[in-house]
Design an enzyme around this catalytic site. Structure first.
Site, mmCIF file in Angstrom:
data_model
loop_
_atom_site.group_PDB
_atom_site.id
_atom_site.type_symbol
_atom_site.label_atom_id
_atom_site.label_comp_id
_atom_site.label_asym_id
_atom_site.label_seq_id
_atom_site.Cartn_x
_atom_site.Cartn_y
_atom_site.Cartn_z
ATOM 1 N N ILE A 174 -14.078 -12.037 -1.731
ATOM 2 C CA ILE A 174 -14.541 -10.714 -2.169
ATOM 3 C C ILE A 174 -14.247 -10.463 -3.653
ATOM 4 C CG2 ILE A 174 -12.454 -9.420 -1.570
ATOM 5 C CD1 ILE A 174 -14.113 -7.198 -0.523
ATOM 6 N N LYS A 234 -4.951 0.147 -2.470
ATOM 7 C CA LYS A 234 -5.925 0.611 -1.470
ATOM 8 C C LYS A 234 -6.515 1.958 -1.896
ATOM 9 C CE LYS A 234 -6.720 -0.937 2.163
ATOM 10 N NZ LYS A 234 -7.795 -1.892 2.574
ATOM 11 N N ALA A 260 -8.645 -7.583 3.247
ATOM 12 C CA ALA A 260 -7.692 -6.873 2.385
ATOM 13 C C ALA A 260 -6.521 -7.792 2.095
ATOM 14 C CB ALA A 260 -7.173 -5.600 3.071
ATOM 15 N N TYR A 261 -5.802 -7.441 1.061
ATOM 16 C CA TYR A 261 -4.482 -8.026 0.816
ATOM 17 C C TYR A 261 -3.519 -7.098 1.553
ATOM 18 C CZ TYR A 261 -0.297 -9.590 -1.635
ATOM 19 O OH TYR A 261 0.939 -10.076 -1.934
ATOM 20 N N TYR A 296 0.803 -1.837 -2.642
ATOM 21 C CA TYR A 296 -0.258 -1.995 -1.634
ATOM 22 C C TYR A 296 -1.023 -0.678 -1.472
ATOM 23 C CZ TYR A 296 -2.249 -2.056 3.110
ATOM 24 O OH TYR A 296 -3.090 -1.923 4.189
ATOM 25 N N GLN A 340 -7.139 -9.508 11.780
ATOM 26 C CA GLN A 340 -6.986 -8.797 13.066
ATOM 27 C C GLN A 340 -8.227 -7.968 13.393
ATOM 28 O OE1 GLN A 340 -3.052 -7.224 14.219
ATOM 29 N NE2 GLN A 340 -2.890 -6.679 12.058
HETATM 30 N N1 LIG Z 1 -2.270 -4.301 9.317
HETATM 31 C C1 LIG Z 1 -1.960 -2.996 9.312
HETATM 32 O O1 LIG Z 1 -0.932 -2.571 9.853
HETATM 33 C C2 LIG Z 1 -2.884 -2.016 8.639
HETATM 34 C C3 LIG Z 1 -2.507 -0.649 8.626
HETATM 35 C C4 LIG Z 1 -3.373 0.267 8.005
HETATM 36 C C5 LIG Z 1 -4.555 -0.171 7.441
HETATM 37 N N2 LIG Z 1 -4.883 -1.505 7.460
HETATM 38 C C6 LIG Z 1 -6.148 -1.899 6.846
HETATM 39 O O2 LIG Z 1 -6.993 -2.353 7.875
HETATM 40 C C7 LIG Z 1 -7.852 -3.408 7.376
HETATM 41 C C8 LIG Z 1 -7.760 -4.612 8.290
HETATM 42 O O3 LIG Z 1 -6.393 -5.045 8.322
HETATM 43 P P1 LIG Z 1 -5.949 -6.331 9.146
HETATM 44 O O4 LIG Z 1 -4.567 -6.070 9.645
HETATM 45 O O5 LIG Z 1 -7.030 -6.750 10.084
HETATM 46 O O6 LIG Z 1 -5.831 -7.383 7.960
HETATM 47 P P2 LIG Z 1 -5.520 -8.946 8.067
HETATM 48 O O7 LIG Z 1 -5.251 -9.340 9.465
HETATM 49 O O8 LIG Z 1 -4.514 -9.225 7.008
HETATM 50 O O9 LIG Z 1 -6.922 -9.571 7.668
HETATM 51 C C9 LIG Z 1 -7.441 -9.484 6.390
HETATM 52 C C10 LIG Z 1 -8.363 -10.656 6.195
HETATM 53 O O10 LIG Z 1 -8.893 -10.569 4.864
HETATM 54 C C11 LIG Z 1 -8.835 -11.859 4.303
HETATM 55 N N3 LIG Z 1 -8.854 -11.832 2.842
HETATM 56 C C12 LIG Z 1 -7.809 -11.695 1.992
HETATM 57 N N4 LIG Z 1 -8.230 -11.806 0.724
HETATM 58 C C13 LIG Z 1 -9.565 -12.003 0.772
HETATM 59 C C14 LIG Z 1 -10.551 -12.237 -0.211
HETATM 60 N N5 LIG Z 1 -10.236 -12.295 -1.518
HETATM 61 N N6 LIG Z 1 -11.842 -12.391 0.169
HETATM 62 C C15 LIG Z 1 -12.176 -12.370 1.491
HETATM 63 N N7 LIG Z 1 -11.272 -12.199 2.477
HETATM 64 C C16 LIG Z 1 -9.977 -12.023 2.117
HETATM 65 C C17 LIG Z 1 -7.533 -12.423 4.830
HETATM 66 O O11 LIG Z 1 -7.471 -13.819 4.636
HETATM 67 P P3 LIG Z 1 -6.012 -14.515 4.419
HETATM 68 O O12 LIG Z 1 -5.249 -14.233 5.667
HETATM 69 O O13 LIG Z 1 -6.363 -15.953 4.197
HETATM 70 O O14 LIG Z 1 -5.408 -13.852 3.218
HETATM 71 C C18 LIG Z 1 -7.617 -12.008 6.281
HETATM 72 O O15 LIG Z 1 -8.346 -12.932 7.058
HETATM 73 C C19 LIG Z 1 -7.420 -3.642 5.938
HETATM 74 O O16 LIG Z 1 -8.239 -2.901 5.077
HETATM 75 C C20 LIG Z 1 -6.011 -3.072 5.876
HETATM 76 O O17 LIG Z 1 -5.665 -2.645 4.568
HETATM 77 C C21 LIG Z 1 -4.085 -2.417 8.051
#
Ligand SMILES: NC(=O)c1ccc[n+]([C@@H]2O[C@H](COP(=O)([O-])OP(=O)(O)OC[C@H]3O[C@@H](n4cnc5c(N)ncnc54)[C@H](OP(=O)(O)O)[C@@H]3O)[C@@H](O)[C@H]2O)c1
Length: 295
Positions: A37, A129, A60-61, A125, A11
């Site tokens: 990563i 983090k 991230a996971y 999780y 996202q």
């Molecule tokens: N989503 C939320 O509500 C939320 C809230 C607070 C903070 N955050 C933080 O905000 C950040 C962005 O979140 P987001 O929602 O954009 O996350 P996301 O949509 O889940 O995207 C994360 C991306 O990282 C990839 N990824 C996973 N494992 C990886 C690896 N080993 N090497 C390289 N890439 C890898 C994923 O690929 P796959 O899909 O193939 O696994 C996915 O494309 C993260 O740090 C998250 O912890 C998110």
């Protein structure tokens, strides 16, 4: 002056690549399977790659509930990966922007969390983090960690998408009304990060450290859902018959979530002039895009 964006298909990563290119930045976006990563050699060779000026880790996971049974993988991606990144960045003298979460807090505070509040994650999780953030702080001085919350975007899966999908399939929905947080549009977070990147490129001094950035104002998942359906009803024929407010106890999930995880964003505003927009206003603007992309 290349910006290396990790997690480019997620996202936030997707918004960073799109908006970064629109701003004229030279963006290298990578994600699984071509870049992992958790592979130190891949991390090191990419960070050392020609002309990398800044690394932004949006990977991230993020499967909060699955993490409870996939602890090893969650820690590999959210803790070991950022540590490999931070040490490679330190060796290459490249700064790192890293993203963290409101789930590092336990939610017992009555007012929005400040950057200096102690972390106390409730689930795997959040723990993975919090540990990853600590590794970044220890290994690399030139870092910015931005904690965000309740992220949604036009690309990828999120609460808004889930509500719209369920609202089309069911007449009534039950949504939790006793957990508070700040819905954040991924595009706004990307813009905040790119503004900081722009300051770095201009050679301005950056106050390294941890900051909060999320949509302005807090709500519950039920309040968020109510707004989603109100707005969706203005643009489409989607009409939910009933949106029931339930307690978290009535909707048990594998991972425990903080009751109150609103973040105080005054520091990023004070230091960098970056002000989050009210979450309702943003959702109103973005809803047509979310609906047109929603199949
Ligand atoms: N989503 C939320 O509500 C939320 C809230 C607070 C903070 N955050 C933080 O905000 C950040 C962005 O979140 P987001 O929602 O954009 O996350 P996301 O949509 O889940 O995207 C994360 C991306 O990282 C990839 N990824 C996973 N494992 C990886 C690896 N080993 N090497 C390289 N890439 C890898 C994923 O690929 P796959 O899909 O193939 O696994 C996915 O494309 C993260 O740090 C998250 O912890 C998110």
């Amino acid at each position: 002056m290349k910006i290396f964006v990790i997690g480019s298909k997620g996202q936030l990563g997707w918004e960073l690549c799109r908006r970064g290119k629109d701003r004229g930045f030279d963006i290298l976006g990578l994600d699984l399977p071509e870049f992992d990563i958790t592979h130190p050699s891949q991390v090191q060779s990419q960070v050392n790659g020609k002309g990398i000026f800044l690394v932004i880790n949006a990977s991230a996971y993020t499967a909060v509930d699955q993490a409870e049974t996939q602890e090893e993988l969650a820690f590999k991606v959210n803790c070991d990966g950022p540590a490999y990144l931070a040490s490679s960045c330190a060796r290459a003298k490249v700064p790192l922007f890293h993203i963290s979460t409101d789930y590092v807090f336990d939610g017992t505070k009555k007012t929005p969390y400040k950057e200096t509040d102690p972390v106390c994650p409730l689930g795997v999780y959040g723990k993975s983090k919090a540990d990853g953030d600590e590794r970044v702080r220890t290994l690399l001085k030139e870092h910015i960690i931005i904690r965000t919350a309740w992220l949604y975007g036009v690309h990828g899966n999120n609460f808004v998408r889930t509500m719209l999908r369920l609202g089309r399939a069911q007449e009534e929905l039950r949504v939790v009304c006793d957990q508070y947080g700040c819905p954040t549009f991924a595009g706004d977070l990307a813009d905040a990060l790119l503004t900081l990147a722009g300051s770095l490129i201009k050679g301005e001094d950056i106050a390294w450290g941890t900051y909060h950035f999320c949509g302005k104002g807090a709500t519950t998942w039920h309040g968020f859902a109510k707004m989603i359906f109100e707005l969706a009803g203005k643009h489409t024929s989607l009409r939910l018959k009933e949106l029931h407010a339930i307690t978290a106890d009535q909707y048990p999930m594998p991972a425990k979530r903080p009751v109150m995880s609103a973040l105080d964003c005054s520091l990023i505003e004070k230091r960098f002039g970056i002000s989050p927009r009210p979450w309702q206003e943003v959702l109103k603007n973005i809803m047509p895009h979310l609906l047109s992309d929603d199949h």
